[in-house]
Design an enzyme around this catalytic site. Structure first.
Site, PDB file in Angstrom:
ATOM      1  CE  LYS A  60       5.228  59.202   9.056  1.00 31.48           C
ATOM      2  NZ  LYS A  60       4.104  60.126   9.237  1.00 31.48           N
ATOM      3  N   GLY A 124     -16.924  60.892  26.146  1.00 34.58           N
ATOM      4  CA  GLY A 124     -17.125  61.933  27.152  1.00 34.58           C
ATOM      5  C   GLY A 124     -17.996  63.054  26.604  1.00 34.58           C
ATOM      6  N   GLY A 193      -5.303  66.082  -3.100  1.00 32.81           N
ATOM      7  CA  GLY A 193      -4.615  66.820  -2.042  1.00 32.81           C
ATOM      8  C   GLY A 193      -3.156  66.399  -1.965  1.00 32.81           C
ATOM      9  CB  ALA A 194      -0.121  67.436  -3.645  1.00 28.66           C
ATOM     10  CG  HIS A 457      34.517  63.995   9.334  1.00 25.46           C
ATOM     11  ND1 HIS A 457      33.929  64.547   8.212  1.00 25.46           N
ATOM     12  CD2 HIS A 457      35.467  63.123   8.886  1.00 25.46           C
ATOM     13  CE1 HIS A 457      34.500  64.040   7.134  1.00 25.46           C
ATOM     14  NE2 HIS A 457      35.440  63.174   7.513  1.00 25.46           N
TER      15      HIS A 457
END
Ligand code: FAD
Ligand code: NAI
Length: 478
Positions: A60, A124, A193-194, A457
């Site tokens: 991001k 672990g 891969g899309a 608004h």
């Protein structure tokens, strides 16, 4: 001497660290072990898992930088802003991304301290079950130490799926790890891969100037999304210059000094070749149980390698739970976290619960894509009678003011009860807007409920409001 805890969480990603914090909040003695190779300044494995280190957060950050670059290069002029031709300092962009990752991963460490969760550095693995003071505990190895815990939460996450014969060096051929560290703008970027990663990372480099081609095996583009959203997205992405070729079959992939060459068969059965400087392989992720030693205790995995759990994340073993990417369901950070909280609360004797019907999906392209609930094609195939309200952002004052008129909101409600069954958004800030749909669905709202709620608004959320009104064929502004 073994260390003893009420709960041992294996894996410090979103599923694991959240489970650990919640269990500690509920008064349990909790440890969380983590063994990833991303060391913090003290040399300890960084917490946060895939999400913080090589997933959600770094991607991001790059999406944001590249979005600003794209705006400056192509859209500022529309608003009378002249900045000339922008240039990108990729190194600086990566440093900024790394800084955010450092800050957030050390933040989790701080949260562990605050909540008195013990961080154990090491991998672990199950050893066995034994009796201690009249009660049964699980014995685990964490690095070189032995740990005893009354309850174990496995949150070992996932890793990138690789293709046979395509070796990933994270230089020329990258999975998500290398894709987040590409140090110069490739002239030509190929993506196999899309799906979500392909679209997000393809968008980053397309905005920064790469010629991006995505090769997708399925005949349909974005088949998990609502069909209208997938069609709109395909149109918008094509206009942006993302080349998406569907229905292909990958053949040989050869890496040379000059880059990478990908042979593939197109949907008409013709052999084709794609040359690129870099390749991202993003063909899904697989559950990660490496070194966990599930066989030692008979922990059951399913045919896909996921730990088998019931609707409350209980495994086949008493006191052993599993959450997140290592179990079935969408591989999403917020789904992992919800499961982590649920399990911690169940262990503490509370009524932990996770509603798998209202987990939102977001794809952080431009415009963003987000949805919750069922798609129109799912409702059709299930034979559910529904009403749809669909309103474009182009009719919304705020979207126009932002220069983001693309996309729409589509709301699907049960024809009989009016209950909202799905909300599908492609448009600016869809990632934030979808929360309204999630809240509405969690509360079992009808489209009429949303239609009668006052929306500020001018906001993008007015389009959600109008879509609810449109379910009853009474939109006010469209
Ligand atoms: P992980 O985050 O994978 O964490 C598991 C941890 O366990 C790892 O740190 C691993 O080192 C550790 N571990 C494994 N085995 C052991 C062991 N035996 N002992 C000790 N430690 C162990 N999801 C979203 O919701 N939104 C997004 O925007 C998003 N973007 C993404 C972008 C990319 C490029 C990728 C790859 C993924 C993205 N995801 C996103 C998915 C998200 O990252 C995962 O769903 C999430 O991290 C899963 O959390 P988890 O805790 O189950 O596993
Ligand atoms: P994905 O499942 O989203 O997409 C993989 C794509 O590759 C699919 O379209 C699939 O049909 C295609 N594919 C599979 N094998 C292929 C082949 N041999 N040749 C060509 N295409 C092929 O997986 P992706 O993008 O790798 O991401 C993994 C997961 O990480 C996602 O499913 C998601 O759970 C998570 N993620 C979430 C994000 C978000 O929430 N915004 C962002 C990135 C990842």
């Amino acid at each position: 001497m073994s260390k003893e805890f009420d709960v041992l969480v294996v894996g410090g990603g979103p599923g694991g660290y959240v489970a650990a914090i919640r269990a500690a909040q509920l008064g349990l003695a909790v440890a969380c072990c983590e063994s990833n190779p991303y060391a913090d300044p003290k040399g300890e494995p960084r917490l946060g898992g895939t999400c913080l280190n090589v997933g959600c957060i770094p991607s991001k950050a790059l999406l944001h930088t590249s979005h600003l670059f794209d705006e400056a290069a192509h859209h500022f002029a529309d608003q009378g802003i002249a900045v000339g031709t922008p240039s990108i300092d990729v190194r600086r962009m990566l440093e900024r991304k790394d800084g955010i990752v450092r800050q957030l991963t050390s933040g989790i460490k701080g949260l562990f301290k605050k909540n008195k969760v013990t961080q154990l550095n090491g991998h672990g693995s199950f050893v066995g079950r034994k009796e201690v003071a009249g009660s049964e505990v699980w014995e685990m190895k964490v690095g070189d130490d032995l740990v005893e815990a009354k309850q174990v939460i496995v949150a070992t996450g996932s890793k990138a799926r690789h293709l046979p014969g395509v070796s990933v060096d994270n230089q020329i051929v990258c999975d998500n790890v290398g894709a987040l560290d590409i140090d110069s703008v490739p002239r030509r970027l190929a993506v196999i891969g899309a799906g979500v990663i392909g679209l997000e990372m393809g968008s980053v480099w397309r905005r920064l100037g790469s010629e991006v081609t995505l090769l997708e095996a399925l005949p349909e583009f974005l088949s998990a999304a609502d069909i209208d959203v997938a069609r709109e997205a395909a149109k918008i992405f094509a206009k942006q210059g993302l080349k998406i070729i569907t229905g292909i079959e990958i053949g040989d992939v050869k890496v040379s000094q000059k880059g990478v060459s990908i042979d593939y068969r197109d949907k008409d059965g013709k052999d084709q070749k794609l040359d690129a400087d870099r390749l991202i392989v993003s063909v899904g992720r697989i559950p990660n149980t490496d070194g966990l030693n599930p066989d030692a205790v008979g922990l059951k995995l399913n045919a896909r390698g996921q730990i088998e759990v019931d609707g409350h994340c209980r495994t086949n073993l008493p006191g052993v739970w599993a959450v997140g990417d290592v179990v079935a369901g969408p591989m999403l950070a917020h789904k992992a976290m919800e499961e982590g909280v649920m399990v911690a609360e169940l262990i503490a004797g509370q009524a932990g619960h996770c509603n798998f019907e209202t987990i939102p999906w977001v794809i952080y392209t431009s415009p963003e894509i987000a949805w919750v609930g069922r798609t129109e094609q799912q409702l059709k195939s299930e034979g559910v009678a529904y009403r749809a309200g669909k309103i474009p952002f182009a009719a919304n004052g705020r979207a126009l003011g932002m220069g983001e008129p693309g996309g729409f909101v589509k709301l699907l409600a049960c024809a009989e009860t009016d209950r909202i069954l799905g909300v599908h958004i492609i448009g600016a800030n869809a990632s934030e807007l979808i929360s309204e749909g999630v809240v509405a669905m969690e509360f079992g709202a009808a489209s009429e409920d949303l239609a009668r709620i006052c929306h500020a608004h001018p906001t993008l959320s007015e389009v959600v409001h109008e879509a609810a009104l449109a379910c009853d064929k009474r939109p006010l502004h469209f």
